[in-house]
Design an enzyme around this catalytic site. Structure first.
Site, PDB file in Angstrom:
ATOM      1  N   ALA A 115       0.868  -1.187   0.000  1.00  0.00           N
ATOM      2  CA  ALA A 115       0.000   0.000   0.000  1.00  0.00           C
ATOM      3  C   ALA A 115       0.903   1.236   0.000  1.00  0.00           C
ATOM      4  O   ALA A 115       0.797   2.115   0.865  1.00  0.00           O
ATOM      5  CB  ALA A 115      -0.962  -0.012   1.186  1.00  0.00           C
TER       6      ALA A 115
ATOM      7  N   HIS B 291       6.883   6.051   1.400  1.00  0.00           N
ATOM      8  CA  HIS B 291       7.693   4.901   0.960  1.00  0.00           C
ATOM      9  C   HIS B 291       8.582   5.303  -0.220  1.00  0.00           C
ATOM     10  O   HIS B 291       9.753   4.930  -0.282  1.00  0.00           O
ATOM     11  CB  HIS B 291       6.799   3.744   0.484  1.00  0.00           C
ATOM     12  CG  HIS B 291       6.017   3.070   1.558  1.00  0.00           C
ATOM     13  ND1 HIS B 291       4.646   3.064   1.579  1.00  0.00           N
ATOM     14  CD2 HIS B 291       6.413   2.350   2.633  1.00  0.00           C
ATOM     15  CE1 HIS B 291       4.219   2.375   2.628  1.00  0.00           C
ATOM     16  NE2 HIS B 291       5.267   1.929   3.285  1.00  0.00           N
TER      17      HIS B 291
ATOM     18  N   GLY C 118      11.435   4.258   7.997  1.00  0.00           N
ATOM     19  CA  GLY C 118      10.927   5.602   8.278  1.00  0.00           C
ATOM     20  C   GLY C 118      10.880   5.887   9.773  1.00  0.00           C
ATOM     21  O   GLY C 118      10.647   4.991  10.585  1.00  0.00           O
TER      22      GLY C 118
ATOM     23  N   ASP D   2       7.804   5.206  12.471  1.00  0.00           N
ATOM     24  CA  ASP D   2       7.886   4.082  13.406  1.00  0.00           C
ATOM     25  C   ASP D   2       9.228   4.178  14.117  1.00  0.00           C
ATOM     26  O   ASP D   2      10.114   3.340  13.932  1.00  0.00           O
ATOM     27  CB  ASP D   2       7.747   2.765  12.641  1.00  0.00           C
ATOM     28  CG  ASP D   2       6.411   2.674  11.935  1.00  0.00           C
ATOM     29  OD1 ASP D   2       5.386   2.601  12.622  1.00  0.00           O
ATOM     30  OD2 ASP D   2       6.381   2.709  10.691  1.00  0.00           O
TER      31      ASP D   2
HETATM   32  O1  PAF Z   1       7.182  -0.743   8.982  1.00  0.00           O
HETATM   33  C1  PAF Z   1       6.680  -1.699   8.345  1.00  0.00           C
HETATM   34  O2  PAF Z   1       6.047  -1.515   7.309  1.00  0.00           O
HETATM   35  C2  PAF Z   1       6.858  -3.109   8.872  1.00  0.00           C
HETATM   36  O3  PAF Z   1       6.844  -3.124  10.263  1.00  0.00           O
HETATM   37  C3  PAF Z   1       8.118  -3.810   8.328  1.00  0.00           C
HETATM   38  C4  PAF Z   1       9.385  -3.114   8.777  1.00  0.00           C
HETATM   39  C5  PAF Z   1       8.060  -3.848   6.808  1.00  0.00           C
HETATM   40  C6  PAF Z   1       8.173  -5.245   8.850  1.00  0.00           C
HETATM   41  O4  PAF Z   1       7.054  -5.970   8.462  1.00  0.00           O
END
Ligand code: PAF
Length: 283
Positions: A32, A37, A150, A153
């Site tokens: 998504a 991203h 990122g 998180d």
């Molecule tokens: O941040 C995310 O999208 C997920 O936690 C990751 C790092 C891809 C692990 O599934």
């Protein structure tokens, strides 16, 4: 652009590429894709000759079955989006659950030296064991030189740095700033699931974080925390799950404000069924 569903096929392709590249970057995602991203991927492309983007909704990091089931899965449009990126070699790894886990869809148990104790670790049981398990596995499969995550998180980013340090995994972990919509909402794959009224209300989260940062300059942490709680208590739509001010390195909640330490505020909020997180550096 090649899309691989099996690690064996990805490995073959990466290996035939090996003589031609000096560095391999990995951008792990759950798909998504949004422009946050894309910013990570562009950075990876500028620093590596080959970039692997993994797209995998990892079941072991969800503590809520409905959230896992409803998580958007949009591989076709994700790949179309990646094709719009300028210059650069990208390979997509979109494995099945079996390709990652075999027949044992379980997380390993990790200790991240207390980084996992609060915030997401406290409110999402087992979440960081799931993240640690899948990210470690992705590192073993892809063997990247650099991996990009990122700062939205932020706790996850710190935990992955710790994972790499504790398990001696030879990869550089690169954190990238939070990308925001023009109204301040932190970009997230979950934003697409917000009902219009909640989408309209959600920028309140960042607005409150920014005011908390200003207040933190002259007020005690206790006062700032009380103020944020009172703002959300009065909000008709958004429900605060936690607001924590923590030491930016240890991620332990603030005890007594010290000038020599860096602090960050972390927040999780429910906008209807959708859980949103954000954070801000305070000093
Ligand atoms: O941040 C995310 O999208 C997920 O936690 C990751 C790092 C891809 C692990 O599934």
């Amino acid at each position: 652009m090649n899309v691989f569903h099996k690690k064996s096929d990805l490995n073959k392709a990466v290996n035939t590429f090996k003589s031609a590249y000096q560095t391999l970057g990995l951008v792990p995602t759950m798909g998504a894709l949004h422009s946050g991203h894309l910013a990570l991927i562009k950075k990876a492309l500028s620093e590596n000759n080959l970039v692997v983007v993994s797209i995998f909704v990892n079941p072991t990091q969800f503590d809520n079955t409905s959230d896992l089931q409803k998580y958007p899965r949009t591989l076709e449009s994700d790949v179309a989006m990646l094709k719009t990126l300028p210059e650069g070699e990208i390979m997509v790894y979109a494995p099945s659950v079996e390709d990652i886990y075999g027949d044992n869809v379980n997380s390993s148990n990790f200790s991240f030296d207390g980084l996992e104790d609060n915030m997401e670790g406290e409110f999402r049981t087992g979440h960081f064991d799931g993240v640690g398990t899948v990210v470690k596995r992705l590192f073993e499969i892809v063997k990247p030189d650099n991996a990009y995550f990122g700062e939205k998180d932020f706790q996850q980013l710190m935990i992955i740095k710790k994972l790499v340090e504790k398990h001696n995994i030879p990869v550089n972990i690169i954190g990238c700033p939070i990308h925001r919509e023009t109204d301040g909402l932190a970009m997230s794959s979950r934003n697409a699931r917000l009902e219009p009224e909640y989408r309209k209300a959600a920028p309140f989260i960042y607005k409150t974080l920014k005011s908390a940062k200003t207040k933190f300059g002259t007020n005690s942490d206790v006062k700032v925390i009380e103020w944020v709680k009172s703002k959300f208590a009065k909000h008709p739509l958004l429900k605060l799950e936690y607001f924590t001010i923590a030491d930016e390195e240890s991620l332990q909640p603030i005890n007594r404000k010290s000038k020599s330490k860096s602090y960050r505020a972390f927040i999780a909020v429910y906008a209807g069924e959708i859980r949103l997180i954000d954070n801000i550096a305070l000093n």
